[in-house]
Motif scaffolding. Structure first.
Motif, PDB file in Angstrom:
ATOM      1  N   GLU A  38       0.805  -1.211   0.000  1.00 27.66           N
ATOM      2  CA  GLU A  38       0.000   0.000   0.000  1.00 27.66           C
ATOM      3  C   GLU A  38       0.849   1.278   0.000  1.00 27.66           C
ATOM      4  O   GLU A  38       0.534   2.266   0.639  1.00 27.66           O
ATOM      5  CB  GLU A  38      -0.949   0.025   1.203  1.00 27.66           C
ATOM      6  CG  GLU A  38      -1.946  -1.125   1.196  1.00 27.66           C
ATOM      7  CD  GLU A  38      -2.903  -1.065   2.370  1.00 27.66           C
ATOM      8  OE1 GLU A  38      -2.710  -0.178   3.228  1.00 27.66           O
ATOM      9  OE2 GLU A  38      -3.830  -1.885   2.451  1.00 27.66           O
ATOM     10  N   ALA A  39       1.942   1.252  -0.753  1.00 29.38           N
ATOM     11  CA  ALA A  39       2.807   2.432  -0.817  1.00 29.38           C
ATOM     12  C   ALA A  39       3.594   2.426  -2.111  1.00 29.38           C
ATOM     13  O   ALA A  39       3.996   1.373  -2.612  1.00 29.38           O
ATOM     14  CB  ALA A  39       3.752   2.485   0.371  1.00 29.38           C
ATOM     15  N   ILE A  40       3.778   3.626  -2.655  1.00 26.89           N
ATOM     16  CA  ILE A  40       4.636   3.839  -3.821  1.00 26.89           C
ATOM     17  C   ILE A  40       5.621   4.941  -3.450  1.00 26.89           C
ATOM     18  O   ILE A  40       5.245   5.952  -2.860  1.00 26.89           O
ATOM     19  CB  ILE A  40       3.807   4.247  -5.049  1.00 26.89           C
ATOM     20  CG1 ILE A  40       2.909   3.089  -5.478  1.00 26.89           C
ATOM     21  CG2 ILE A  40       4.703   4.667  -6.203  1.00 26.89           C
ATOM     22  CD1 ILE A  40       1.958   3.442  -6.598  1.00 26.89           C
ATOM     23  N   ILE A  41       6.890   4.763  -3.786  1.00 27.31           N
ATOM     24  CA  ILE A  41       7.932   5.715  -3.402  1.00 27.31           C
ATOM     25  C   ILE A  41       8.257   6.609  -4.590  1.00 27.31           C
ATOM     26  O   ILE A  41       8.493   6.132  -5.707  1.00 27.31           O
ATOM     27  CB  ILE A  41       9.195   4.971  -2.920  1.00 27.31           C
ATOM     28  CG1 ILE A  41       8.865   4.154  -1.670  1.00 27.31           C
ATOM     29  CG2 ILE A  41      10.327   5.947  -2.625  1.00 27.31           C
ATOM     30  CD1 ILE A  41       9.997   3.282  -1.192  1.00 27.31           C
ATOM     31  N   LEU A  42       8.242   7.918  -4.337  1.00 30.33           N
ATOM     32  CA  LEU A  42       8.624   8.911  -5.346  1.00 30.33           C
ATOM     33  C   LEU A  42       9.994   9.441  -4.963  1.00 30.33           C
ATOM     34  O   LEU A  42      10.166  10.032  -3.894  1.00 30.33           O
ATOM     35  CB  LEU A  42       7.612  10.051  -5.375  1.00 30.33           C
ATOM     36  CG  LEU A  42       6.136   9.649  -5.502  1.00 30.33           C
ATOM     37  CD1 LEU A  42       5.256  10.872  -5.440  1.00 30.33           C
ATOM     38  CD2 LEU A  42       5.901   8.880  -6.784  1.00 30.33           C
ATOM     39  N   SER A  43      10.985   9.214  -5.825  1.00 29.51           N
ATOM     40  CA  SER A  43      12.364   9.582  -5.519  1.00 29.51           C
ATOM     41  C   SER A  43      12.818  10.690  -6.461  1.00 29.51           C
ATOM     42  O   SER A  43      12.681  10.590  -7.679  1.00 29.51           O
ATOM     43  CB  SER A  43      13.281   8.366  -5.659  1.00 29.51           C
ATOM     44  OG  SER A  43      14.634   8.737  -5.436  1.00 29.51           O
ATOM     45  N   GLY A  44      13.379  11.758  -5.872  1.00 27.74           N
ATOM     46  CA  GLY A  44      13.890  12.876  -6.663  1.00 27.74           C
ATOM     47  C   GLY A  44      14.454  13.936  -5.744  1.00 27.74           C
ATOM     48  O   GLY A  44      13.932  14.160  -4.641  1.00 27.74           O
ATOM     49  N   PHE A  45      15.496  14.618  -6.164  1.00 25.58           N
ATOM     50  CA  PHE A  45      16.147  15.590  -5.288  1.00 25.58           C
ATOM     51  C   PHE A  45      15.403  16.923  -5.246  1.00 25.58           C
ATOM     52  O   PHE A  45      15.587  17.703  -4.324  1.00 25.58           O
ATOM     53  CB  PHE A  45      17.602  15.818  -5.736  1.00 25.58           C
ATOM     54  CG  PHE A  45      17.723  16.609  -7.008  1.00 25.58           C
ATOM     55  CD1 PHE A  45      17.864  17.983  -6.979  1.00 25.58           C
ATOM     56  CD2 PHE A  45      17.679  15.971  -8.233  1.00 25.58           C
ATOM     57  CE1 PHE A  45      17.975  18.709  -8.141  1.00 25.58           C
ATOM     58  CE2 PHE A  45      17.783  16.690  -9.409  1.00 25.58           C
ATOM     59  CZ  PHE A  45      17.940  18.066  -9.369  1.00 25.58           C
ATOM     60  N   ASP A  46      14.544  17.177  -6.249  1.00 28.59           N
ATOM     61  CA  ASP A  46      13.828  18.460  -6.304  1.00 28.59           C
ATOM     62  C   ASP A  46      12.471  18.310  -5.619  1.00 28.59           C
ATOM     63  O   ASP A  46      11.603  17.568  -6.087  1.00 28.59           O
ATOM     64  CB  ASP A  46      13.626  18.879  -7.758  1.00 28.59           C
ATOM     65  CG  ASP A  46      13.145  20.329  -7.882  1.00 28.59           C
ATOM     66  OD1 ASP A  46      12.566  20.829  -6.902  1.00 28.59           O
ATOM     67  OD2 ASP A  46      13.337  20.937  -8.946  1.00 28.59           O
ATOM     68  N   PRO A  47      12.230  19.015  -4.508  1.00 24.32           N
ATOM     69  CA  PRO A  47      10.945  18.876  -3.808  1.00 24.32           C
ATOM     70  C   PRO A  47       9.746  19.303  -4.644  1.00 24.32           C
ATOM     71  O   PRO A  47       8.655  18.770  -4.476  1.00 24.32           O
ATOM     72  CB  PRO A  47      11.107  19.790  -2.582  1.00 24.32           C
ATOM     73  CG  PRO A  47      12.574  19.969  -2.409  1.00 24.32           C
ATOM     74  CD  PRO A  47      13.152  19.907  -3.778  1.00 24.32           C
ATOM     75  N   VAL A  48       9.939  20.268  -5.556  1.00 26.98           N
ATOM     76  CA  VAL A  48       8.817  20.701  -6.398  1.00 26.98           C
ATOM     77  C   VAL A  48       8.379  19.568  -7.311  1.00 26.98           C
ATOM     78  O   VAL A  48       7.178  19.300  -7.468  1.00 26.98           O
ATOM     79  CB  VAL A  48       9.217  21.951  -7.223  1.00 26.98           C
ATOM     80  CG1 VAL A  48       8.083  22.365  -8.140  1.00 26.98           C
ATOM     81  CG2 VAL A  48       9.593  23.095  -6.305  1.00 26.98           C
ATOM     82  N   ARG A  49       9.325  18.889  -7.913  1.00 26.20           N
ATOM     83  CA  ARG A  49       8.976  17.771  -8.795  1.00 26.20           C
ATOM     84  C   ARG A  49       8.275  16.661  -8.014  1.00 26.20           C
ATOM     85  O   ARG A  49       7.289  16.076  -8.487  1.00 26.20           O
ATOM     86  CB  ARG A  49      10.237  17.214  -9.455  1.00 26.20           C
ATOM     87  CG  ARG A  49      10.936  18.187 -10.392  1.00 26.20           C
ATOM     88  CD  ARG A  49      12.165  17.516 -10.972  1.00 26.20           C
ATOM     89  NE  ARG A  49      13.016  18.464 -11.691  1.00 26.20           N
ATOM     90  CZ  ARG A  49      14.221  18.175 -12.150  1.00 26.20           C
ATOM     91  NH1 ARG A  49      14.723  16.949 -11.948  1.00 26.20           N
ATOM     92  NH2 ARG A  49      14.938  19.078 -12.786  1.00 26.20           N
ATOM     93  N   ARG A  50       8.777  16.350  -6.813  1.00 26.80           N
ATOM     94  CA  ARG A  50       8.143  15.294  -6.011  1.00 26.80           C
ATOM     95  C   ARG A  50       6.713  15.676  -5.647  1.00 26.80           C
ATOM     96  O   ARG A  50       5.808  14.842  -5.667  1.00 26.80           O
ATOM     97  CB  ARG A  50       8.944  15.030  -4.736  1.00 26.80           C
ATOM     98  CG  ARG A  50      10.298  14.397  -4.971  1.00 26.80           C
ATOM     99  CD  ARG A  50      10.781  13.664  -3.739  1.00 26.80           C
ATOM    100  NE  ARG A  50      10.706  14.467  -2.536  1.00 26.80           N
ATOM    101  CZ  ARG A  50      11.661  15.297  -2.118  1.00 26.80           C
ATOM    102  NH1 ARG A  50      12.766  15.417  -2.836  1.00 26.80           N
ATOM    103  NH2 ARG A  50      11.530  15.984  -1.007  1.00 26.80           N
ATOM    104  N   GLU A  51       6.487  16.957  -5.314  1.00 29.52           N
ATOM    105  CA  GLU A  51       5.139  17.392  -4.950  1.00 29.52           C
ATOM    106  C   GLU A  51       4.206  17.335  -6.163  1.00 29.52           C
ATOM    107  O   GLU A  51       3.046  16.936  -6.047  1.00 29.52           O
ATOM    108  CB  GLU A  51       5.194  18.815  -4.386  1.00 29.52           C
ATOM    109  CG  GLU A  51       3.874  19.356  -3.895  1.00 29.52           C
ATOM    110  CD  GLU A  51       3.344  18.635  -2.678  1.00 29.52           C
ATOM    111  OE1 GLU A  51       2.186  18.852  -2.325  1.00 29.52           O
ATOM    112  OE2 GLU A  51       4.100  17.824  -2.092  1.00 29.52           O
TER     113      GLU A  51
END
Length: 517
Positions: free
Chosen positions: A248-261
């Motif tokens: 029940e989880a998917i991980i979003l990985s990226g150094f830019d917080p705007v892109r992750r949001e």
């Protein structure tokens, strides 16, 4: 014939009888009508007399009422006139008393003036006598001492000068030492009080976001047939989407917080809507990007309102809102700027300076870290140029540019901003060097690839182990794409330091679009 006459006689008799009857009835009716008429006239006269009497009574009552009202008004008017007469008499009495008092004071003043004039005459006479005696004494002293009064005065002045210089030097040294001790003590007190009055948080920035789902069936829909949905989502957002066995989880990985949001909100809308396919993904990501821009402006406005800062340029407000999605050594940039602004306001108030200007400079001091297209300049200079561009006050501009000693400080606000920036960043738990260097490395990797001609977008994913480069199909051919991936890999290998290896993936996508009308 005889019968005919009988019938005729009967008819004539009947006619005469009817006529006589009618005549009698009319005569009786006329008499009754005259009697009725006389009766109606009498009643009318009686009723007219009654109405006349009622009207006369009403007129009398109205007259009495109007007369009483008039008498009341006349009484009220007379009463007001009496009151005004009494007030005027009271004012006349007061004026007479003041006039008498003024005359008495004038007479006293005249007496005092005469006394003063006599005293002045006596003083002038005594001053003349005193001057005469002083001259006589000075002459005797000159005869006894053998020197003139001017020479004695000069000697006395020189002696007093030397003594005054020694006393002044001692006093100055003592004052300086005391000022240093009190200044150090007061400075420590102000810094401690400022820190105690500002709430702080520890560094919480990371490079992953967990997207929770209701059940694992959604994972398959997100991946799509042969992974086309997840590839479209990664290409649109620049974030690596990790779908593993985590329930029940998917991980979003990226150094830019705007892109992750953007990726998180887009996934939320896609899962809620249920329609997940590449065209829909691109549409939702585009909408979410606009929402994020609006949210950034709203965050900037709310921050300025919370800190009591007004009159900022709209572009500066947008940059302040964008601070929420930037970090400085693991410390959230907006939180750091708010904390610095509050510290500056407290410290300026303790020192008797303008706390609003100090908070303004504290909030904007790291504004140079926000723009993506940063030239090779220190962030303090970039921030100073932005503040100067958007018509900020000179003391605010100087405080921004001088908070890392890149330029000379010209106002008292500048050292306050420098000190508060150091307090906010140097406290325990504020920053993490590892996160900052990691983000800087990924950003540098993207910038290297973005510098090549034909490159439209670059995304560093998988913790910097893969760099995806999206190029324009009309500018670069398939053979040039192969050469581009080789050139980027060689440049990264020559100019950067990184653990392991970096995979360079160049994506050249061709689209044909037409519209049915």
């Amino acid at each position: 014939m005889y019968i005919f006459f009988i019938i005729l006689a009967l008819v004539i008799g009947a006619a005469l009888g009817i006529g006589i009857y009618i005549l009698i009835v009319r005569t009786l009716g006329t008499k009754s009508l005259e009697k009725r008429k006389e009766q109606i006239l009498k009643e009318a006269e009686t009723q007219g007399e009654m109405i006349k009497k009622e009207k006369i009574l009403q007129a009398k009552e109205k007259f009495i009422q109007l007369k009483s009202e008039h008498d009341r008004q006349v009484n009220d008017r007379n009463q007001k006139l009496n009151q005004r007469e009494q007030g005027i008499k009271q004012i006349e009495n007061n004026l007479q008393q003041k006039q008498n008092e003024l005359a008495r004071k004038n007479s006293e003043t005249d007496k005092l003036r005469e006394q003063m004039e006599s005293h002045i005459v006596n003083l002038d006479r005594k001053r003349e006598e005193l001057d005469k005696k002083l001259k006589e004494q000075n002459a005797r002293l000159e005869q006894i001492s053998g020197m003139s009064s001017e020479e004695a005065k000069n000697i006395l002045i020189e002696n007093m000068k030397e003594e005054a210089k020694a006393d002044a030097a001692a006093y100055i040294n003592e004052t300086i030492e005391e000022a240093k001790l009190s200044a150090n003590k007061e400075a420590k007190k102000i810094v401690v009080q400022s820190i105690q009055r500002v709430a702080t948080e520890t560094a919480i920035e990371n490079s992953v976001t967990v997207f929770n789902i209701e059940n694992d069936d959604v994972k398959g829909r997100i991946i799509g047939r042969e992974g086309r949905n997840i590839r479209a989502l990664e290409a649109a957002t620049g974030v690596e989407i990790i779908v593993d066995d985590t329930p029940e989880a998917i991980i979003l990985s990226g150094f830019d917080p705007v892109r992750r949001e953007i990726a998180r909100l887009a996934l939320h809308q896609l899962v809620t809507d249920g329609r997940i396919h590449p065209a829909r993904i691109e549409e939702v990501v585009s909408k979410v990007q606009k929402q994020i821009e609006e949210e950034i402006i709203e965050i900037g406005k709310r921050t300025t309102i919370d800190l009591g800062i007004h009159g900022l340029h709209p572009e500066l407000i947008r940059l302040i809102g964008k601070m929420k999605y930037r970090s400085s050594y693991g410390q959230n940039l907006l939180q750091h700027s708010r904390e610095t602004a509050n510290l500056c306001g407290v410290m300026a108030a303790e020192l008797g300076l303008n706390p609003k200007t100090a908070r303004r400079a504290g909030l904007l001091h790291d504004i140079g870290k926000v723009p993506d297209d940063q030239p090779e300049l220190p962030h303090a200079i970039i921030g100073m140029q932005l503040a100067e561009k958007y018509k900020e006050k000179p003391e605010v501009v100087n405080a921004i540019g001088a908070h890392h000693d890149e330029m000379e400080m010209t106002s008292l606000i500048a050292p306050i901003v420098q000190v508060c920036d150091a307090i906010s960043g140097a406290r325990p738990g504020a920053r993490r060097e590892v996160v900052e260097s990691y983000i800087k490395r990924l950003k540098e990797m993207e910038d290297i690839a973005l510098a090549y001609d034909g490159v439209m977008k670059t995304y560093a994913i998988q913790a910097g182990r893969e760099l995806r480069v999206i190029v324009g199909s009309e500018k670069i051919s398939d053979q040039e794409a192969d050469q581009l991936s080789h050139d980027i890999a060689k440049k990264i290998q020559d100019e950067m330091t990184y653990p392991g290896q970096v995979k360079i993936t160049v994506i050249r996508e061709t689209r044909s679009v037409s519209y049915a009308k």
